[in-house]
Design a protein around this motif. Structure first.
Motif, PDB file in Angstrom:
ATOM      1  N   ASP A   1       0.818  -1.211   0.000  1.00  0.00           N
ATOM      2  CA  ASP A   1       0.000   0.000   0.000  1.00  0.00           C
ATOM      3  C   ASP A   1       0.858   1.271   0.000  1.00  0.00           C
ATOM      4  N   MET A   2       2.066   1.125  -0.546  1.00  0.00           N
ATOM      5  CA  MET A   2       2.960   2.242  -0.803  1.00  0.00           C
ATOM      6  C   MET A   2       3.519   2.077  -2.218  1.00  0.00           C
ATOM      7  N   PRO A   3       3.934   3.168  -2.874  1.00  0.00           N
ATOM      8  CA  PRO A   3       4.485   3.044  -4.228  1.00  0.00           C
ATOM      9  C   PRO A   3       5.880   2.432  -4.216  1.00  0.00           C
ATOM     10  N   GLY A   4       6.339   2.001  -5.392  1.00  0.00           N
ATOM     11  CA  GLY A   4       7.712   1.499  -5.524  1.00  0.00           C
ATOM     12  C   GLY A   4       7.923   0.142  -4.903  1.00  0.00           C
ATOM     13  N   LYS A   5       7.034  -0.825  -5.219  1.00  0.00           N
ATOM     14  CA  LYS A   5       7.136  -2.147  -4.614  1.00  0.00           C
ATOM     15  C   LYS A   5       8.497  -2.791  -4.862  1.00  0.00           C
ATOM     16  N   ARG A   6       8.972  -2.749  -6.090  1.00  0.00           N
ATOM     17  CA  ARG A   6      10.220  -3.438  -6.422  1.00  0.00           C
ATOM     18  C   ARG A   6      11.424  -2.798  -5.739  1.00  0.00           C
ATOM     19  N   ILE A   7      11.456  -1.469  -5.722  1.00  0.00           N
ATOM     20  CA  ILE A   7      12.543  -0.773  -5.026  1.00  0.00           C
ATOM     21  C   ILE A   7      12.472  -1.059  -3.529  1.00  0.00           C
TER      22      ILE A   7
ATOM     23  N   ALA B   1       1.798  -1.070   5.190  1.00  0.00           N
ATOM     24  CA  ALA B   1       2.620  -0.103   5.930  1.00  0.00           C
ATOM     25  C   ALA B   1       1.814   0.566   7.043  1.00  0.00           C
ATOM     26  N   ARG B   2       0.680  -0.021   7.397  1.00  0.00           N
ATOM     27  CA  ARG B   2      -0.210   0.626   8.370  1.00  0.00           C
ATOM     28  C   ARG B   2       0.441   0.808   9.737  1.00  0.00           C
TER      29      ARG B   2
ATOM     30  N   LEU C   1      14.376   1.550  11.442  1.00  0.00           N
ATOM     31  CA  LEU C   1      12.940   1.828  11.383  1.00  0.00           C
ATOM     32  C   LEU C   1      12.625   3.227  11.909  1.00  0.00           C
ATOM     33  N   TYR C   2      13.328   3.653  12.929  1.00  0.00           N
ATOM     34  CA  TYR C   2      13.160   5.018  13.425  1.00  0.00           C
ATOM     35  C   TYR C   2      13.516   6.039  12.330  1.00  0.00           C
ATOM     36  N   ALA C   3      14.532   5.708  11.545  1.00  0.00           N
ATOM     37  CA  ALA C   3      14.992   6.637  10.516  1.00  0.00           C
ATOM     38  C   ALA C   3      13.966   6.799   9.400  1.00  0.00           C
ATOM     39  N   ILE C   4      13.295   5.703   9.029  1.00  0.00           N
ATOM     40  CA  ILE C   4      12.340   5.798   7.917  1.00  0.00           C
ATOM     41  C   ILE C   4      10.922   6.131   8.371  1.00  0.00           C
ATOM     42  N   TYR C   5      10.682   6.073   9.677  1.00  0.00           N
ATOM     43  CA  TYR C   5       9.334   6.329  10.194  1.00  0.00           C
ATOM     44  C   TYR C   5       8.781   7.697   9.768  1.00  0.00           C
TER      45      TYR C   5
ATOM     46  N   TYR D   1      -0.952   8.728   0.280  1.00  0.00           N
ATOM     47  CA  TYR D   1      -1.058   7.697  -0.753  1.00  0.00           C
ATOM     48  C   TYR D   1      -2.354   6.896  -0.612  1.00  0.00           C
ATOM     49  N   GLN D   2      -2.816   6.726   0.623  1.00  0.00           N
ATOM     50  CA  GLN D   2      -4.085   6.006   0.815  1.00  0.00           C
ATOM     51  C   GLN D   2      -5.251   6.781   0.199  1.00  0.00           C
ATOM     52  N   LYS D   3      -5.199   8.100   0.282  1.00  0.00           N
ATOM     53  CA  LYS D   3      -6.249   8.918  -0.336  1.00  0.00           C
ATOM     54  C   LYS D   3      -6.228   8.762  -1.850  1.00  0.00           C
ATOM     55  N   TYR D   4      -5.021   8.680  -2.410  1.00  0.00           N
ATOM     56  CA  TYR D   4      -4.905   8.458  -3.850  1.00  0.00           C
ATOM     57  C   TYR D   4      -5.502   7.107  -4.238  1.00  0.00           C
ATOM     58  N   LEU D   5      -5.158   6.057  -3.494  1.00  0.00           N
ATOM     59  CA  LEU D   5      -5.678   4.726  -3.794  1.00  0.00           C
ATOM     60  C   LEU D   5      -7.199   4.702  -3.711  1.00  0.00           C
ATOM     61  N   GLU D   6      -7.735   5.386  -2.697  1.00  0.00           N
ATOM     62  CA  GLU D   6      -9.192   5.425  -2.524  1.00  0.00           C
ATOM     63  C   GLU D   6      -9.862   6.181  -3.668  1.00  0.00           C
ATOM     64  N   SER D   7      -9.287   7.311  -4.049  1.00  0.00           N
ATOM     65  CA  SER D   7      -9.884   8.118  -5.126  1.00  0.00           C
ATOM     66  C   SER D   7      -9.818   7.401  -6.469  1.00  0.00           C
ATOM     67  N   ALA D   8      -8.777   6.588  -6.667  1.00  0.00           N
ATOM     68  CA  ALA D   8      -8.620   5.842  -7.920  1.00  0.00           C
ATOM     69  C   ALA D   8      -9.286   4.474  -7.860  1.00  0.00           C
ATOM     70  N   ASP D   9      -9.913   4.165  -6.721  1.00  0.00           N
ATOM     71  CA  ASP D   9     -10.600   2.883  -6.515  1.00  0.00           C
ATOM     72  C   ASP D   9      -9.661   1.704  -6.791  1.00  0.00           C
ATOM     73  N   ILE D  10      -8.484   1.768  -6.181  1.00  0.00           N
ATOM     74  CA  ILE D  10      -7.465   0.729  -6.347  1.00  0.00           C
ATOM     75  C   ILE D  10      -7.358  -0.084  -5.061  1.00  0.00           C
TER      76      ILE D  10
END
Length: 297
Positions: free
Chosen positions: A126-132, A210-211, A247-251, A261-270
């Motif tokens: 539920d975040m972009p860039g799955k492969r990366i 990523a919730r 994890l603290y660094a990327i939090y 990004y969740q708002k984008y997914l919801e608006s695009a019905d993904i």
């Protein structure tokens, strides 16, 4: 090849449990069984699982109920105790298995008789860039998610145990009634206590949400404290690297970007959980069609 059971502890997971089951059963090698262990869910989790079973009677999905205690550990134990495969996979109810996950896990333990536990990297679906993200998680997890002399720690969202290893440590794993430890790290340390080998495989892939990052810093800090609490409960074990520091660094980044990004997914019905392994699933379906065509000829 060794058989693999998949155990899924579940509490109020109506949003993702059907996607989880679809991914667990769309596999290049079928699991021996998929055990969903419901723990006093107050939402529609159990009814969704039962509906899935009714609609897919040939997929060996079973719904179990652990009603004696509330909590992940007794629910996990209940499922692992009742699983009948040679290898016991354990994931969360919002996890999405890659279509070759069962095949990869079976291969790990078939090829290496000394392997008693296995884990691998994860990608945030539920975040972009799955492969990366998957590549980055593989680099970090392989390097620092270890204890003692380099033994790999298992990750609860993506782990498997040889059934004999589980039976050997079953009476020793911590109950953690205060709920202050990482139960997957606890299992890892008990495996190491028995002299069992844990392995890491970059091809053992799972998509996770990523919730966890969408929580207050206080809540996140308490969750990170579980690492220290678990090692404090096992003073005979040491670690050179501390995953919580990474994890603290990327939090802050994920905490800021996740709701956007969740708002984008919801608006695009993904539905990101449905799409995470879609390319790999299509390749699997295509390969099966080719095999059927060859059989017909």
């Amino acid at each position: 090849m060794l058989t693999v059971s998949i155990v899924i502890p579940a509490w109020n997971e109506e949003e993702r449990i059907e996607d989880c089951l679809l991914n667990a059963t769309r596999q290049s090698q079928a699991p021996k069984e998929v055990l969903v262990v419901d723990n006093h869910s107050t939402d529609a989790t159990a009814s969704i699982v039962q509906h899935f079973i009714d609609q897919h009677p040939d997929q060996h999905v079973k719904l179990l109920h652990q009603d004696r205690e509330q909590g992940l550990i007794p629910t996990r134990n209940y499922g692992l105790d009742r699983a009948t495969g040679d290898v016991l996979g354990r994931i969360d109810a919002d996890c999405m298995l890659r279509p070759n996950w069962v095949e990869v896990v079976s291969g790990i333990f078939t090829r290496d008789p000394k392997a008693m536990g296995a884990t691998g990297p994860v990608a945030y679906y539920d975040m972009p860039g799955k492969r990366i993200g998957l590549k980055g998680d593989n680099t970090i997890r392989k390097a620092i998610y270890r204890a003692d002399d380099g033994q790999y720690l298992l990750y609860g969202s993506n782990m498997a145990l040889r059934a004999t290893a589980w039976r050997a440590i079953r009476s020793h794993v911590c109950r953690d009634k205060e709920d202050i430890m990482h139960e997957d790290v606890d299992i890892s340390l008990h495996l190491i206590d028995q002299g069992f080998k844990t392995v890491y495989c970059k091809d053992m892939n799972v998509g996770i949400s990523a919730r966890r990052m969408d929580t207050s810093f206080t809540s996140f800090r308490h969750y990170m404290q579980r690492f220290k609490n678990t090692f404090d409960a096992h003073p005979q074990h040491t670690r050179e690297q501390k995953p919580e520091h990474t994890l603290y660094a990327i939090y802050p980044i994920l905490r800021a970007f996740y709701p956007v990004y969740q708002k984008y997914l919801e608006s695009a019905d993904i539905n990101p959980a449905e799409r995470v392994w879609i390319r790999e699933q299509m390749e699997l379906f295509h390969r099966r069609d080719q095999e059927l065509d060859q059989e017909d000829h």
